[in-house]
Scaffold this motif. Sequence first.
Motif, PDB file in Angstrom:
ATOM      1  N   UNK A   1       0.837  -1.197   0.000  1.00 45.22           N
ATOM      2  CA  UNK A   1       0.000   0.000   0.000  1.00 45.22           C
ATOM      3  C   UNK A   1       0.875   1.251   0.000  1.00 45.22           C
ATOM      4  N   UNK A   2       1.899   1.273   0.861  1.00 47.85           N
ATOM      5  CA  UNK A   2       2.769   2.443   0.992  1.00 47.85           C
ATOM      6  C   UNK A   2       3.478   2.766  -0.323  1.00 47.85           C
ATOM      7  N   UNK A   3       3.965   1.737  -1.015  1.00 50.93           N
ATOM      8  CA  UNK A   3       4.726   1.955  -2.253  1.00 50.93           C
ATOM      9  C   UNK A   3       3.848   1.833  -3.507  1.00 50.93           C
ATOM     10  N   UNK A   4       2.540   1.791  -3.281  1.00 51.42           N
ATOM     11  CA  UNK A   4       1.540   1.853  -4.357  1.00 51.42           C
ATOM     12  C   UNK A   4       1.775   0.822  -5.468  1.00 51.42           C
TER      13      UNK A   4
ATOM     14  N   UNK B   1      -8.912 -11.405   6.704  1.00 43.90           N
ATOM     15  CA  UNK B   1      -9.674 -10.291   7.265  1.00 43.90           C
ATOM     16  C   UNK B   1      -8.852  -9.004   7.273  1.00 43.90           C
ATOM     17  N   UNK B   2      -7.549  -9.142   7.544  1.00 49.51           N
ATOM     18  CA  UNK B   2      -6.711  -7.936   7.528  1.00 49.51           C
ATOM     19  C   UNK B   2      -6.666  -7.339   6.123  1.00 49.51           C
ATOM     20  N   UNK B   3      -6.538  -8.179   5.120  1.00 46.64           N
ATOM     21  CA  UNK B   3      -6.517  -7.674   3.735  1.00 46.64           C
ATOM     22  C   UNK B   3      -7.836  -6.978   3.414  1.00 46.64           C
ATOM     23  N   UNK B   4      -8.937  -7.442   4.017  1.00 45.99           N
ATOM     24  CA  UNK B   4     -10.239  -6.825   3.759  1.00 45.99           C
ATOM     25  C   UNK B   4     -10.380  -5.448   4.408  1.00 45.99           C
ATOM     26  N   UNK B   5      -9.459  -5.105   5.311  1.00 42.54           N
ATOM     27  CA  UNK B   5      -9.551  -3.782   5.945  1.00 42.54           C
ATOM     28  C   UNK B   5      -9.084  -2.664   5.022  1.00 42.54           C
ATOM     29  N   UNK B   6      -8.401  -3.010   3.923  1.00 42.53           N
ATOM     30  CA  UNK B   6      -7.932  -1.972   2.997  1.00 42.53           C
ATOM     31  C   UNK B   6      -9.097  -1.499   2.123  1.00 42.53           C
ATOM     32  N   UNK B   7      -9.293  -0.192   1.980  1.00 38.41           N
ATOM     33  CA  UNK B   7     -10.389   0.306   1.139  1.00 38.41           C
ATOM     34  C   UNK B   7     -10.209  -0.093  -0.330  1.00 38.41           C
TER      35      UNK B   7
ATOM     36  N   UNK C   1      -4.679  -2.588  -5.551  1.00 41.52           N
ATOM     37  CA  UNK C   1      -5.865  -3.437  -5.531  1.00 41.52           C
ATOM     38  C   UNK C   1      -5.527  -4.724  -4.775  1.00 41.52           C
ATOM     39  N   UNK C   2      -6.238  -4.953  -3.679  1.00 43.16           N
ATOM     40  CA  UNK C   2      -5.978  -6.118  -2.834  1.00 43.16           C
ATOM     41  C   UNK C   2      -6.940  -7.241  -3.203  1.00 43.16           C
TER      42      UNK C   2
END
Length: 606
Positions: free
Chosen positions: A394-397, A425-431, A437-438
């Motif tokens: 996420x940080x490095x896009x 579940x943690x991956x699902x916390x990303x918008x 794209x997760x």
Amino acid sequence: MNVKKVVAVVLFISIAIFSIYVSYLLRFEFNIPDDFFNELVKHLPLIVFTKLLVFWYFNFFRGWWRFVSIYDALNIIRSSFISTFFIMVYLYLIYGFYKMPRSAFIIDLLLFTILIFILRVSPRLFKESYGKFLGEKVTKKRVLIVGAGSAGQMIAREIKDNDKLHAEVVGFVDDDERKIKTRILGIPVIGSTKEIPIIAKDDEIDEIVIAIPSASKEEMQRIVEKCREAAVGYKIIPGFGEILEGKLSVNRIRDVEIEDLLGRPPIKLKLAEIEQYLKDKVVLVTGAGGSIGGEIARQVSRYSPKNLIILDIAETPLFFIENYLKSSKNDLNLTTIIGDVKNIVKMEQLFKSYKPDIVIHAAAYKHVPMMELNPDEAIWNNIFGTKVIADLSCKYEVDKFILISTDKAVNPTNIMGATKRIAELYIKTFPDDLKTKFIIVRFGNVLGSNGSVIPIFKEQIKNGGPVTVTHPEVTRYFMTIPEAVQLVLQAGGIGKGGELFLLDMGEPVKILKLAEEMIRLSNFEPYKEIDIVFTGLRPGEKLYEELLLDEEGSTKTEYDKIWIAKQQPIDKDIVLNVINDLLEKSGSLNLSEIKDIMRRLIPTLK
């Protein structure tokens, strides 16, 4: 240049000279005028050299002594026309056909084509007609080929052509009634697959080769059963997945494996869709030393990434996958990194230095009983390791982050499954509106992975048994490693972010039946020659696995074997609090306390 090729070139030049000279004789009714003859001699080197160059360009001299196909005949015709065209254009533009009759070159085109074709087929005709009368008599293995389609014909041609195999094809069997009692490549189609035992006995067959790469699981099981009844050795050619990796040949024929009997129809992939998001991209594969991670690296390498980064904490398996990738694809830009996904400093350095576009996170501990005894390591590797790589993605896009998950994450009763579910579940916390794209891909067991049941059974059978099965009713989903990875990459291609993809695992397989079949494939009788012992379910083990939570449900994608789970909303704060508490408490090694924290998210955990 080897001796055979030198002989072929000399004969070719001789025929070229002979053909044009005879063409002149025919054109001038066997009385060539001196001035015309002199012009022919003057241009003869050009004529011969042009033909030699064109035929060489079209690989006429490659495989000179191998079998002749329709392609070879068409190649001769094409090369003859092109070389004659070049010669006539040159003579017209430079000399205006002075003392060079055009009709002679037309005659030469026909005569030369016929003579070259005769030269091309003569070695094979001689070998088949007189070869058996020359040299030492060698006893040949009598082979029956199951399947008279293109794959069976390719194998038959190679056996006929290669004397070093010391084999002869007695016939085909095929279930296509139109082929039965006909001859293909001069070889009879003797009967159907039902008649294999009778044919094998009547024709004194030494070995059966199953050459039906498209056969379904049921067809393959039936054919193998008939081969067993015939009481002769039987082998198989690769399936479609394996054929894609190399040319089909006798050298690729192998023993029938359990994977062949559990096979599924070939996958129809949209390769362009996969290539679009992998080509010219920097791709990071974590856990690349494992069975799944290694296969992901192998398949990704085929799509010409800008840089393929393989990461694992285990140096030996990473060394082997690195060697494979370097030897199989010379132009691959490969970066090999030994490192721990939990090492934040090193992972940050990796992302900062290489700036991956695609991250496929396969690093995880997977052995259920072992993780019951080492819950702290399961938590740190499967949860915290995933968190580190996802946060940095996420940080490095990065464009896409793909988490490899497992059916054991569904209603988990054990530590390993619970950690994988919390990772999901943690991956699902990303918008969903982030640049990154997760995507999550969940599937069941893969055949032959490191430490899985199949290699364990093979080792037990090799040692004379017994084969150990935990419970007579235990079942598992199975998929081959290449098939699973193909679907993972396809899911990555269609993922827009936020999806949890499920791979269609087919029908669950009874582990007891699997054990029995593997014993039979090793030419032993279950319970008589190799015993099967039931050891009881291990800590955290379930009788059966699921791919969906009760509340999830699923919708179909455009791909038959890829589904999307209908997910329920999650409370991000609860997920993050549970993860923080687990990381804090995992060092205490208090299993009861750890499980209590996990149950706040995973009520099914025992």
